[in-house]
Motif scaffolding. Structure first.
Motif, mmCIF file in Angstrom:
data_model
loop_
_atom_site.group_PDB
_atom_site.id
_atom_site.type_symbol
_atom_site.label_atom_id
_atom_site.label_comp_id
_atom_site.label_asym_id
_atom_site.label_seq_id
_atom_site.Cartn_x
_atom_site.Cartn_y
_atom_site.Cartn_z
ATOM 1 N N LEU A 240 42.710 40.991 40.495
ATOM 2 C CA LEU A 240 42.923 39.546 40.339
ATOM 3 C C LEU A 240 42.145 38.801 41.415
ATOM 4 N N MET A 241 41.358 37.792 41.010
ATOM 5 C CA MET A 241 40.645 36.924 41.952
ATOM 6 C C MET A 241 41.400 35.604 42.043
ATOM 7 N N VAL A 242 41.785 35.238 43.268
ATOM 8 C CA VAL A 242 42.521 33.988 43.502
ATOM 9 C C VAL A 242 41.632 33.038 44.306
ATOM 10 N N GLY A 243 41.370 31.854 43.771
ATOM 11 C CA GLY A 243 40.493 30.923 44.478
ATOM 12 C C GLY A 243 40.812 29.473 44.177
ATOM 13 N N ASP A 244 40.131 28.580 44.893
ATOM 14 C CA ASP A 244 40.341 27.142 44.697
ATOM 15 C C ASP A 244 39.103 26.460 44.134
ATOM 16 N N ARG A 245 38.014 27.238 43.941
ATOM 17 C CA ARG A 245 36.783 26.635 43.413
ATOM 18 C C ARG A 245 36.399 27.317 42.116
ATOM 19 N N LEU A 246 36.208 26.514 41.085
ATOM 20 C CA LEU A 246 35.842 27.053 39.779
ATOM 21 C C LEU A 246 34.421 27.617 39.781
ATOM 22 N N ASP A 247 33.500 26.954 40.519
ATOM 23 C CA ASP A 247 32.086 27.335 40.458
ATOM 24 C C ASP A 247 31.732 28.535 41.332
ATOM 25 N N THR A 248 32.659 28.965 42.192
ATOM 26 C CA THR A 248 32.385 30.148 43.024
ATOM 27 C C THR A 248 33.421 31.238 42.736
ATOM 28 N N ASP A 249 34.683 30.981 43.079
ATOM 29 C CA ASP A 249 35.733 31.996 42.968
ATOM 30 C C ASP A 249 35.994 32.411 41.520
ATOM 31 N N ILE A 250 36.248 31.428 40.656
ATOM 32 C CA ILE A 250 36.614 31.734 39.267
ATOM 33 C C ILE A 250 35.408 32.284 38.515
ATOM 34 N N LEU A 251 34.218 31.729 38.774
ATOM 35 C CA LEU A 251 33.011 32.232 38.114
ATOM 36 C C LEU A 251 32.714 33.668 38.555
ATOM 37 N N LEU A 252 32.948 33.975 39.816
ATOM 38 C CA LEU A 252 32.792 35.365 40.283
ATOM 39 C C LEU A 252 33.704 36.277 39.465
ATOM 40 N N GLY A 253 34.972 35.873 39.328
ATOM 41 C CA GLY A 253 35.921 36.669 38.554
ATOM 42 C C GLY A 253 35.438 36.896 37.132
ATOM 43 N N SER A 254 34.968 35.823 36.489
ATOM 44 C CA SER A 254 34.454 35.937 35.110
ATOM 45 C C SER A 254 33.241 36.851 35.050
ATOM 46 N N ASN A 255 32.332 36.700 36.020
ATOM 47 C CA ASN A 255 31.109 37.513 36.056
ATOM 48 C C ASN A 255 31.416 39.002 36.194
ATOM 49 N N CYS A 256 32.552 39.315 36.828
ATOM 50 C CA CYS A 256 32.863 40.713 37.146
ATOM 51 C C CYS A 256 33.990 41.294 36.296
ATOM 52 N N GLY A 257 34.481 40.519 35.329
ATOM 53 C CA GLY A 257 35.535 41.026 34.453
ATOM 54 C C GLY A 257 36.902 41.121 35.102
ATOM 55 N N LEU A 258 37.188 40.228 36.059
ATOM 56 C CA LEU A 258 38.478 40.227 36.749
ATOM 57 C C LEU A 258 39.426 39.217 36.104
ATOM 58 N N LYS A 259 40.720 39.368 36.356
ATOM 59 C CA LYS A 259 41.669 38.316 36.018
ATOM 60 C C LYS A 259 41.490 37.206 37.066
ATOM 61 N N THR A 260 41.711 35.951 36.679
ATOM 62 C CA THR A 260 41.447 34.849 37.618
ATOM 63 C C THR A 260 42.624 33.885 37.708
ATOM 64 N N LEU A 261 42.864 33.428 38.931
ATOM 65 C CA LEU A 261 43.962 32.486 39.208
ATOM 66 C C LEU A 261 43.435 31.352 40.076
ATOM 67 N N LEU A 262 43.545 30.124 39.573
ATOM 68 C CA LEU A 262 43.145 28.931 40.329
ATOM 69 C C LEU A 262 44.362 28.358 41.029
ATOM 70 N N THR A 263 44.244 28.138 42.337
ATOM 71 C CA THR A 263 45.295 27.435 43.068
ATOM 72 C C THR A 263 44.803 26.018 43.360
ATOM 73 N N LEU A 264 45.710 25.055 43.257
ATOM 74 C CA LEU A 264 45.313 23.641 43.359
ATOM 75 C C LEU A 264 45.447 23.089 44.782
ATOM 76 N N THR A 265 45.417 23.989 45.788
ATOM 77 C CA THR A 265 45.532 23.539 47.181
ATOM 78 C C THR A 265 44.163 23.278 47.823
ATOM 79 N N GLY A 266 43.087 23.399 47.028
ATOM 80 C CA GLY A 266 41.747 23.229 47.592
ATOM 81 C C GLY A 266 40.884 22.243 46.843
ATOM 82 N N VAL A 267 39.738 22.712 46.342
ATOM 83 C CA VAL A 267 38.691 21.833 45.822
ATOM 84 C C VAL A 267 38.897 21.429 44.360
ATOM 85 N N SER A 268 39.015 22.408 43.465
ATOM 86 C CA SER A 268 39.023 22.113 42.017
ATOM 87 C C SER A 268 40.406 21.692 41.527
ATOM 88 N N THR A 269 40.416 20.944 40.434
ATOM 89 C CA THR A 269 41.665 20.430 39.868
ATOM 90 C C THR A 269 41.914 21.052 38.486
#
Length: 305
Positions: A240-269
């Protein structure tokens, strides 16, 4: 795409945690903001480890060594060791040593932390610190170059100026010279809605001057995940990849076939994520998280059960 952007709650949290063996966390905006831990974040990390999950920290910040990160993590109450931390300073050094098999020096536009990580793997560098400008244009085009420099590496450098840009151009005029960038984040968000320019601005300047594209180490580049996966044998389907940025953290997860979780305590909404989900654009769909939480503290009840 209907199952994307799900708000995590109750039994779904337990289900998600049961389905993964490893959890990768971005740092700033996820487990801390500036010098303050996100409320409950240390408990989440420590309980994940206690429950047998492998936890790693992946950050695009190139201004700290692994050692510096561990000091900060421990100070804020996180149970962490150097082996858990994968920053772009460390991963760039790993790339140059293990993948590129660099035999020579690096011209480094970057920080003392990057210099230290390069030294740790036995790679000498030149360039850290101020580089004042003198002379006129013809002098700049003919500045003496170190013949042992075989790579230009660009990270965050508060001393970045025209002369450093020029030196990088001169080195990169040799097509044999490697060109590596730590990350492409263009802005660093600060408290109160403020921001300052990020490494991506410096890298773009060097790419423009050199008329070459850098190989980028940091998220969303797959190398960042490979760095961890190779060393620890991670299974992407159980990570599982946990991040606050869609263009770095979540895209990394998608690129690598990971499950992804966005937390709203940072950059992306959540609105950003929803806009990507409805866009129909393949690149933007890679930035859509599987799950969303207000804060990673929402994982606590499931971990304490």
């Amino acid at each position: 795409m209907a199952s994307k952007c799900r708000r995590l709650s109750g039994p779904i949290i337990r289900e998600l945690l049961d389905s993964v063996e490893s959890v990768l966390f971005d740092c700033d905006g996820v487990i801390w903001r500036g010098d303050e831990a996100v409320t409950g974040a240390a408990d989440v990390i420590n309980l994940l480890k206690k429950n047998g999950k492998r936890v790693f920290f992946l950050t695009n910040n190139s201004t700290k060594t692994r050692r510096m990160y561990v000091d900060k993590l421990r100070k804020l109450g996180f149970n962490a060791s150097e082996e858990d931390v994968f920053g772009t300073a460390f991963c760039s050094a790993v790339y140059l040593k293990s993948e590129a098999k660099l035999n020579g020096k690096v011209y480094l536009i970057g920080s003392n932390a990057m210099k230290q990580e390069l030294q740790n793997v036995g790679i000498p560098q030149v360039g850290v610190g101020p580089d004042p400008i003198t002379g006129v244009q013809i002098d700049w085009a003919n500045i003496p170059l170190d013949p042992e420099v075989k790579a230009v590496v660009v990270g965050f450098d508060e001393h970045f100026n025209y002369m450093k840009l020029n030196r990088a151009l001169q080195y990169l005029s040799n097509p044999e010279c490697l060109f590596v960038g730590t990350n492409t984040d263009t802005r660093l968000p600060l408290e109160g809605g403020k921001a300052v320019p990020g490494t991506g601005c410096l890298l773009k300047a060097v790419e423009t001057a050199a008329q070459r594209q850098a190989l980028v180490i940091g998220k969303p580049s797959k190398f960042m995940f490979d760095c961890v996966a190779r060393q620890y044998g991670l299974d992407p389907a159980k990570t599982l990849m946990v991040g606050d940025r869609l263009d770095t953290d979540i895209l990394l997860g998608s690129n690598c076939g990971l499950k992804t979780l966005l937390t709203l305590t940072g950059v992306s909404t959540a609105a950003d994520a929803e806009a990507h989900r409805c866009s129909g654009c393949p690149l933007r769909l890679g930035m859509v998280p599987d799950y969303i939480v207000e804060s990673i503290a929402e994982l606590l009840p499931a971990l304490q059960a």
